[in-house]
Each structure stands twice: as C-alpha cells, then as structure tokens.
Design a protein around this motif. Structure first.
Motif, PDB file in Angstrom:
ATOM      1  N   ALA A   1     -16.285   8.181  -4.752  1.00 52.24           N
ATOM      2  CA  ALA A   1     -15.338   9.103  -4.110  1.00 52.24           C
ATOM      3  C   ALA A   1     -14.763   8.402  -2.894  1.00 52.24           C
ATOM      4  O   ALA A   1     -15.512   7.874  -2.073  1.00 52.24           O
ATOM      5  N   ALA A   2     -13.462   8.358  -2.793  1.00 47.43           N
ATOM      6  CA  ALA A   2     -12.807   7.724  -1.642  1.00 47.43           C
ATOM      7  C   ALA A   2     -12.276   8.833  -0.741  1.00 47.43           C
ATOM      8  O   ALA A   2     -11.296   9.488  -1.079  1.00 47.43           O
ATOM      9  N   LEU A   3     -12.940   9.042   0.379  1.00 48.70           N
ATOM     10  CA  LEU A   3     -12.602  10.185   1.231  1.00 48.70           C
ATOM     11  C   LEU A   3     -11.927   9.713   2.518  1.00 48.70           C
ATOM     12  O   LEU A   3     -12.394   8.777   3.163  1.00 48.70           O
ATOM     13  N   GLY A   4     -10.841  10.366   2.852  1.00 48.05           N
ATOM     14  CA  GLY A   4     -10.108  10.004   4.066  1.00 48.05           C
ATOM     15  C   GLY A   4      -9.269   8.756   3.880  1.00 48.05           C
ATOM     16  O   GLY A   4      -8.791   8.181   4.851  1.00 48.05           O
ATOM     17  N   LEU A   5      -9.109   8.306   2.668  1.00 47.67           N
ATOM     18  CA  LEU A   5      -8.312   7.112   2.389  1.00 47.67           C
ATOM     19  C   LEU A   5      -6.946   7.544   1.858  1.00 47.67           C
ATOM     20  O   LEU A   5      -6.873   8.452   1.020  1.00 47.67           O
ATOM     21  N   ASP A   6      -5.900   6.913   2.358  1.00 48.09           N
ATOM     22  CA  ASP A   6      -4.583   7.285   1.853  1.00 48.09           C
ATOM     23  C   ASP A   6      -4.381   6.697   0.459  1.00 48.09           C
ATOM     24  O   ASP A   6      -5.182   5.886  -0.026  1.00 48.09           O
ATOM     25  N   GLN A   7      -3.293   7.130  -0.173  1.00 49.95           N
ATOM     26  CA  GLN A   7      -3.080   6.755  -1.567  1.00 49.95           C
ATOM     27  C   GLN A   7      -2.971   5.238  -1.740  1.00 49.95           C
ATOM     28  O   GLN A   7      -3.470   4.664  -2.694  1.00 49.95           O
ATOM     29  N   ARG A   8      -2.327   4.585  -0.780  1.00 48.88           N
ATOM     30  CA  ARG A   8      -2.172   3.128  -0.907  1.00 48.88           C
ATOM     31  C   ARG A   8      -3.531   2.432  -0.894  1.00 48.88           C
ATOM     32  O   ARG A   8      -3.785   1.511  -1.655  1.00 48.88           O
ATOM     33  N   THR A   9      -4.405   2.895  -0.009  1.00 51.78           N
ATOM     34  CA  THR A   9      -5.732   2.279   0.066  1.00 51.78           C
ATOM     35  C   THR A   9      -6.510   2.564  -1.211  1.00 51.78           C
ATOM     36  O   THR A   9      -7.276   1.721  -1.681  1.00 51.78           O
TER      37      THR A   9
END
Lengths: 406, 179
Positions: A6-14
């Motif tokens: 789960a990638a949390l607090g990451l923007d779409q590009r990241t």
C-alpha cells in the motif's frame, strides 16, 4: 506470490515510479494494492497528514511491516524501516526486501498452526518493536503476529462494521476453499449428478436462510444460536451481526451441522451504531459467502442440471466474494436462459464454478429457472449468440482486461 | 494504430474524475474551473471541459478514458465524445436528492450510444444510507428493458472500478475469454 504494497501519502507520479521500480528492479515481486489488503505499506511522512496516516496504520494493522519515507530522520526499529528522501532506488529496494522477508517469515511460521492457536498467541503480550521518535506521534507496542493463511483468505471479507467494505476478489489458488476441486460430471449419469449436489439444510446456510425467513415473516430480528456463537439477522436493515470469529464462521459454513445444536429466537433490534465485539455484515454478503462455502462447487439437492436458468439481475459483485470466472458467468446468465452445464461449456470452465455461482445466486433470489429441455444443452447456439459482436474487437477487449488485471 | 475510448458519465460529484484516475496509466487530467452557482454547493470546482485518462496496452495501443463534463450545459460535447466509444460507465451519486431521476436523464441522453455498445452502472456514496438501495436502480433499469452490470462502488477503490469495467466488457461478450 507477489508481495502487495500500500502506498500511502504518495502522489500518482510517485506511485507510477514505484510500479516502474517494482518491475525493473524487483522482478515484479511487489505490486501496489489497496491499504486494507496489502502485506506491507509505504508511507510518505512529509505528505499532508503523513504522520497521522502512520499513526492510523500502526493502530489499524500494528503487525504489518512499514517503510517510512521522509526528508528528516525518523527512528525506527523492528518491522518499521526508514528511507530518507530524496530516495535512492537501492535504499528503497533494501527496505522493501527486508519488509517482505518479514511477511514471508510470518507466513511460513503460521503454516502449521491452527488458527485458534495462532489467535491465542496473537493476544499474548510482546516487547514493543516499533518506536517512533518523531514529534507528535504516539509510541506503539507491536507484537509481530503470524497470520494464518486461512485468515489471509478472509482478510477482505468482513473487515469492519462498514458494510460497504466487504468485497473480496479471490485469487485462483484461494478459490478452492469456496469452489472445491470436483471434476466435471455427466448430468445424465445419476450417480455423478448426485455427487454434484448437497443439502443446504444440513449446513449453516440452510439455517441462516430459515432464520431470515422467520425474521422477515415476523418483521423482527432473529438470532441463530449455535454452539460456538450466534448470528443475528435483520432483513429489514439488510444486515447481520455475526458473533463468530472469521475462521469459526468459515469452518462452520463449510461443514455439515447435522448434529450440532442450533436455535432461532427473536430478539430486540440490535444497535448497529455501537457494535461491541461482533461484526456487522451486509446480509447478502453473509448469505453469499456461506452458500459458497457450503457448496464447494455443488448445487442444492433437487436442482435440475438440464433446466435453463437466467439471472434476474446482476449481483452486487463489488461487495461480495468474487471468485475466478464469476463475472463471466454473471454476464452469460444475464443474457439468456442456459443450463448450468451448457454455461460451463460455453465459457470453457470447470462446471464447479458455475454450480457454486448458481448456489450463491439462488440464495439471494437472483435466479429464475425455465423448464428443462430434453435436447437443449448443446452449447453451440449460446456460444454463437455470445460472440455475435464485432469479432475484430474481441482481441481488443481481451487486451484491455489483461491490462486491467496486471 | 487505432485508438479507442471508454466514456464515463454521471452527475456532478458522482466520482467520474476519481474513477478515471483509479485506472489511468498517466496522471489523470481534469480541466476544472470555478463552479457555477448550480454546483457550488457540491464541489468547489467541477469539470467543465472533460476528464481524461489513458490506458496504455501492450503493443502501444491506447484506450482513452473520457469523463463527460459534469454540467449539463456542456451536453453538446457528449455526442462528439461518444463517437467510436467502446462502452459507457454511468456513475450515480446515491446521496443526491433524486438519483433515479439522474439515471433517467443519462439513460435518455446516451440512449443511442448505449444501444450500440454497452452500459455499466456504478452507484457511489452508498455508505451514507443505512442499507443498500441497489434494488431500486435495478427495478428502474429493468423497466427500461435493460439488465446491465450495476454495482455499488467506491470510485477511490481501483478494484471497484476495475470490476465495473470487467463487467462492462463481459456484458458485451461473456465468451471473451473462452479459449
């Protein structure tokens, strides 16, 4: 099996960059997943609300390995790893690999354990292994817990009192619990046809259906009391309060209860806003799941396998257990009446998937039967109609589906 | 190489922008502007041109994801948008005062396109009500002679949007993967 992240607090590009990293540097051993289903999570502490996200995750899933990203140093230990930003790919790879190793160790350790034993151990106290020296964040005690495989299968089924979060997509390897592994049968062979049938009344699903019927008729909640717990059904609210642990429910739903005690009595309306202990399930999801677990790829006794059936409407698949081929079966049975055996033939899938679907859909009153036709179930006619659209687009649709499921 | 498109439509705030972003391979583009009086109470900005996302298939093929403008005064764009589209995803906000009326409006507006292709309906914000009302959407669709995939969805959940799209394509041809 890939490790879900789960990638949390990451923007779409990241997130795109992460996916690229997973493919290019980690041989696809990781894939992005939603927060409540992931094996581990990455949190960008510098994002808006990042530290609150960390606190929430630590509280919600304290045993899940976490990789924290930040421009400023964060003290971590145990199952929490830190990578300083700007990130270097190798550092992130190292942190992810360490976190994944922990996930694998837990799984391996859990393999021989009985769920009850694992549960008991999970409750035991342990040394705090994660501390957060960051300002304003709580210090948490974390006990790494082995997650039994059986509970992993259920992890997305009834996670909370929020009825909208029930849907679970079963992977092929997990679907055996629900669909079984029975071979195809010849419906004209009585012995084989008998093996593909079961008596719902002998299972939890039969007793649940009876409780729902009584409750509906009396317009009062009905409580089904069993040896190990209870289920209160509230058809008017469309919900059920399940006073059983996940593994208990799954075990109960999958075995015959012939000699088990059970009793149905009417109760006062349950306050759904403040459940303490028991879990609230959408009633449809509970019935669907229980029916699948009892069915294991069989149909209710008395089902005419040559009768043509049609769906009255699509099941609410995003909120139900969705096993492989379920969407295809739904699509076919919603188009035109077809026998269950013919449906399996048209879709070129084992009959057990269609049989299990029929059983679950019948419990939700989604199926209508038409009269059996002696020489009908030849699948060719159905197949022609199903493929009547522009054939040049079939390949495109397949490529889109394949892309979506990456 | 031909490009293809899938159309997302629905009333303001139903989740079109979010749903496209959930399955797009590029950062979804949303041409937002200050909302009109009509929609200001619902969103501080709303889509007045269109949302756009893209799926890049293996081999270089592209599937464009278009979200129709949220305000009805832009409906002149809808017929242009749908030309050559593969199918329609209709998102309905269950918390609006008259979601069935919304559905009726969009079924009429896109009737020709739906007849030529396929419709899938996602009902959002269902958690704001005590129990599912999906049955009434089904009833209304059935009365219109349509039996189409209709799910409760959370547009923020990629898995929900994927399932809706899968249903859209299998509804077009259940035998798609029967090889």
């Amino acid at each position: 099996m890939p490790c879900s992240v789960a990638a949390l607090g990451l923007d779409q590009r990241t997130r795109y960059a992460l996916e690229l990293l997973f493919k290019s540097k980690l041989d696809g051993r990781f894939l992005l997943a939603e927060a409540d289903l992931a094996d581990l999570c990455i949190i960008d502490l510098d994002s808006y609300g990042g530290r609150e996200l960390w606190a929430e995750q630590a509280q919600a899933q304290p045993r899940r390995p976490t990789v924290l990203l930040s421009m400023s140093e964060v003290e971590t230990a145990g199952i929490t790893h830190f990578v300083r930003k700007p990130m270097r790919p190798q550092e992130l790879v190292t942190a992810l690999s360490a976190a994944a190793a922990k996930v694998r160790r837990d799984l391996t350790a859990a393999m021989p354990r009985r769920p009850a034993a694992a549960e008991g151990q999970a409750r035991g106290s342990g040394k705090p292994v994660v501390t957060n020296a960051g300002a304003g964040a709580a210090v948490r005690s974390v006990t790494p817990r082995a997650v039994p495989p059986s509970m992993r299968v259920d992890s997305g089924v009834p996670p909370s009192a929020a009825p909208g979060r029930v849907g679970l997509r079963l992977a092929e390897q997990d679907s055996k619990t629900y669909i079984g592994s029975a071979p195809d049968i010849d419906p004209m062979d009585r012995e084989q046809a008998a093996k593909a049938q079961f008596d719902p009344g002998a299972y939890l699903i039969g007793r649940l259906v009876r409780a729902v019927k009584l409750s509906t008729e009396a317009d009062r909640p009905a409580r089904l009391e069993l040896d190990h717990g209870a289920v209160t059904v509230m058809p008017r609210a469309g919900q059920a309060v399940v006073d059983l642990r996940h593994y208990q429910l799954r075990a109960l739903a999958g075995v015959q209860l012939t000699h088990a005690r059970s009793n149905v009595r009417f109760v006062d309306p349950v306050d759904l806003r403040n459940p303490t202990g028991p879990e609230i399930w959408p009633l449809d999801a509970l019935l669907w799941t229980s029916a699948l677990l009892a069915s294991r790829g069989r149909v209710p006794v008395g089902t005419d396998l040559n009768a043509r059936v049609k769906l009255k409407r699509w099941p609410n698949l995003t909120r139900l257990v969705v096993f492989p081929n379920a969407v295809r079966i739904t699509a076919l049975l919603s188009r035109e009446p077809v026998s269950l055996v013919a449906a399996a033939g048209v879709l070129k899938i084992p009959q057990r998937f269609v049989f299990a679907f029929f059983t679950a859909a019948s419990v939700l009153d989604l199926v209508e039967e038409t009269a059996a036709q002696e020489d009908a179930p030849a699948s060719a006619g159905v197949a022609v109609r199903a493929r009547s659209r522009d054939p040049s687009r079939l390949g495109l649709f397949r490529r889109i589906l394949s892309h979506l499921r990456r | 190489m031909p490009d293809h498109k899938i159309i997302f439509t629905g009333p303001v705030g139903a989740g079109k922008t979010t749903a496209i972003a959930a399955v797009s391979d590029i950062p979804a583009v949303s041409t937002d502007a200050r909302a009109s009086d009509m929609t200001r109470s619902m969103k501080s900005s709303t889509t007045v041109a269109m949302d756009y996302g893209l799926m890049k298939l293996d081999g270089g093929e592209k599937v464009h994801l278009y979200g129709t403008p949220g305000q009805e005064r832009f409906d002149f764009m809808w017929s242009i948008l749908t030309e050559g589209g593969l199918g329609l995803v209709l998102l309905l906000d269950d918390s609006r005062p008259d979601p069935l009326g919304d559905m009726e409006f969009f079924l009429n507006a896109f009737g020709g396109f739906i007849r030529k292709t396929q419709l899938a309906v996602g009902v959002t914000k269902t958690d704001l009500r005590p129990r599912s009302r999906l049955g009434i959407y089904h009833d209304r669709l059935t009365r219109s002679g349509m039996m189409v995939p209709t799910f409760e969805i959370d547009a923020r959940r990629r898995s929900d949007v994927i399932l809706l799209l899968e249903a859209l394509f299998f509804a077009l041809d259940p035998g798609l993967e029967a090889e």
